[in-house]
Design a protein around this motif. Sequence first.
Motif, PDB file in Angstrom:
ATOM      1  N   ALA A 351       0.808  -1.219   0.000  1.00 47.51           N
ATOM      2  CA  ALA A 351       0.000   0.000   0.000  1.00 47.51           C
ATOM      3  C   ALA A 351       0.844   1.273   0.000  1.00 47.51           C
ATOM      4  N   GLY A 352       2.162   1.140   0.160  1.00 44.78           N
ATOM      5  CA  GLY A 352       3.050   2.292   0.058  1.00 44.78           C
ATOM      6  C   GLY A 352       3.483   2.897   1.368  1.00 44.78           C
ATOM      7  N   GLU A 353       2.929   2.412   2.499  1.00 46.10           N
ATOM      8  CA  GLU A 353       3.331   2.907   3.819  1.00 46.10           C
ATOM      9  C   GLU A 353       3.637   1.696   4.686  1.00 46.10           C
ATOM     10  N   PRO A 354       4.868   1.173   4.600  1.00 42.17           N
ATOM     11  CA  PRO A 354       5.194  -0.070   5.305  1.00 42.17           C
ATOM     12  C   PRO A 354       5.098   0.067   6.818  1.00 42.17           C
ATOM     13  N   ASN A 355       4.539  -0.978   7.429  1.00 42.61           N
ATOM     14  CA  ASN A 355       4.516  -1.100   8.886  1.00 42.61           C
ATOM     15  C   ASN A 355       4.695  -2.580   9.181  1.00 42.61           C
ATOM     16  N   LEU A 356       5.924  -2.974   9.495  1.00 46.37           N
ATOM     17  CA  LEU A 356       6.242  -4.397   9.656  1.00 46.37           C
ATOM     18  C   LEU A 356       5.843  -4.931  11.018  1.00 46.37           C
ATOM     19  N   ARG A 357       5.805  -4.082  12.036  1.00 43.12           N
ATOM     20  CA  ARG A 357       5.554  -4.507  13.410  1.00 43.12           C
ATOM     21  C   ARG A 357       6.510  -5.649  13.767  1.00 43.12           C
ATOM     22  N   ASP A 358       6.004  -6.825  14.162  1.00 45.79           N
ATOM     23  CA  ASP A 358       6.904  -7.918  14.558  1.00 45.79           C
ATOM     24  C   ASP A 358       7.325  -8.798  13.383  1.00 45.79           C
ATOM     25  N   GLY A 359       6.949  -8.419  12.172  1.00 43.48           N
ATOM     26  CA  GLY A 359       7.257  -9.241  11.007  1.00 43.48           C
ATOM     27  C   GLY A 359       8.510  -8.803  10.286  1.00 43.48           C
ATOM     28  N   VAL A 360       8.786  -9.458   9.165  1.00 40.30           N
ATOM     29  CA  VAL A 360       9.885  -9.070   8.286  1.00 40.30           C
ATOM     30  C   VAL A 360       9.299  -8.589   6.961  1.00 40.30           C
TER      31      VAL A 360
END
Length: 487
Positions: A351-360
Amino acid sequence: MLSVYEAGTMRSASPNVLFVMTDQQRFDTIRALGNSRIYTPNIDRLVGRGVSFTNAYSADPICIPARHTIRTGCEAVTTGYLGNEKRDATHLEDRCGPFLARAMGARGYRTFLVGKYHAHPRDIDLGYDTRLSVEAYRADTGHEVKTTARQGAMVHLPQQNTLPRDSNYEAWMTDRAVECIERESEEPFFGLVSYEPPHPPFAPSAPFDRMYDPDRLSNPVKGDPDVDHMDEKIPAQNDHFWTTRDGGIDDTIVRVIKAYYYGMISEVDRHIGRLIDAVEGREDGDNTLVCFFSDHGELLGDHRGWEKSSFFESSCRVPFLVSWPAELPRGERRDDLVTLTDLFGIATTAAGEPNLRDGVDVLGVIRGDAEPRERLFGYHRTPRLPPNFTAMVREEDWKYVFMRNGGREQLFDLSTDPNELDECSDAFPEKTAALRAALVEKLTAEGQTEFVENGRLRRAPYQQIDMGRLVRKPYPEAPEDVLAELE
């Protein structure tokens, strides 16, 4: 063609994002990925359409915790859900940040959920513009979800859904999902289509109930009973679901059950084909990212066990397919370690605004712009029972499992022992110690003092677990009492 990653900008048209989810589907149930006995032509289409991750895990292989990791992008030790606790989850956004659907809405997406969501309370706001589930199906059709499915003692026995295959719940779901996909709008869409099968009761519609000859299917994988049932939760679950504690179901019956389980997967595969057709029928079909996955697997008699809540591969390893023809390669297979926690980052990055939180960054890993995960951790427990916390560390080809109940440990080398029949912690004490230390470091960093103390994993004396028998409706005191329902 401008790449979504070039110059740190998005293409002029943000991609649609479609998550397609099944419930309790093992990793080894896709023909294109090696199971020649099963028929999955449409899931095979997704394999050809994109990238297949062959080392994908549900890091908390139980229904509610797994779904909370998907909607939050956070591990179970962050969400606080390590078991199937039916408690209010509205506080999770305060702890983890906005749910995925709400995060995608904030990025300019119209959002929809069709099917199972498994969160409490039933009216919880998960952030979707449109949510269509069991209640809507009942209102539309007047049908129950599966009219012949029986619970309790019959939950794993082969059954048939007598509703017509084109008007049962999964067919209705697919109709509604196709409408959501095909809807014209200025905004891109983010959708989750969440199917119930192949979760038991194993009740496919005709003719999927006679699609597979049990004699042509494989027997369950069984090792040393002491290793298979080292985690006391497996025999406890067997008893809970009305098998013997030792899981002693004749292999012939297990193959019949597997035939019905496969039938449910093939039936859902047929519906998934309609979803793919709807995506590909759009002008921006190639700019639609599709993820296919399951919340966890199913032991299906392997290791003398049933259901999930285990770190044997049959229970915790899942399908994980990512396709986006406009941006990603087709027909590629990767063995990187990925998990359901990574789905949040896949959607928000696209979506163009990355938010990985606990992921990779899985999309970055595919493109070579991000580092893959070196080590994966998993956890589960059943609340209100004796200490039964179980944890997994997966690194390279090694899998380490720790069971607090009795302080037991397992080590498997999956490169030489993919069926996990050779428990080798004594043969490789240094590797066992290294992975144990990694687990201690991780739990300490997460502040999980319930499970780790003074640099050591907390152990408890071994106890046999009694989960009770699964009974959806109480049995009568006298058999004839049930006939009162006919009056």
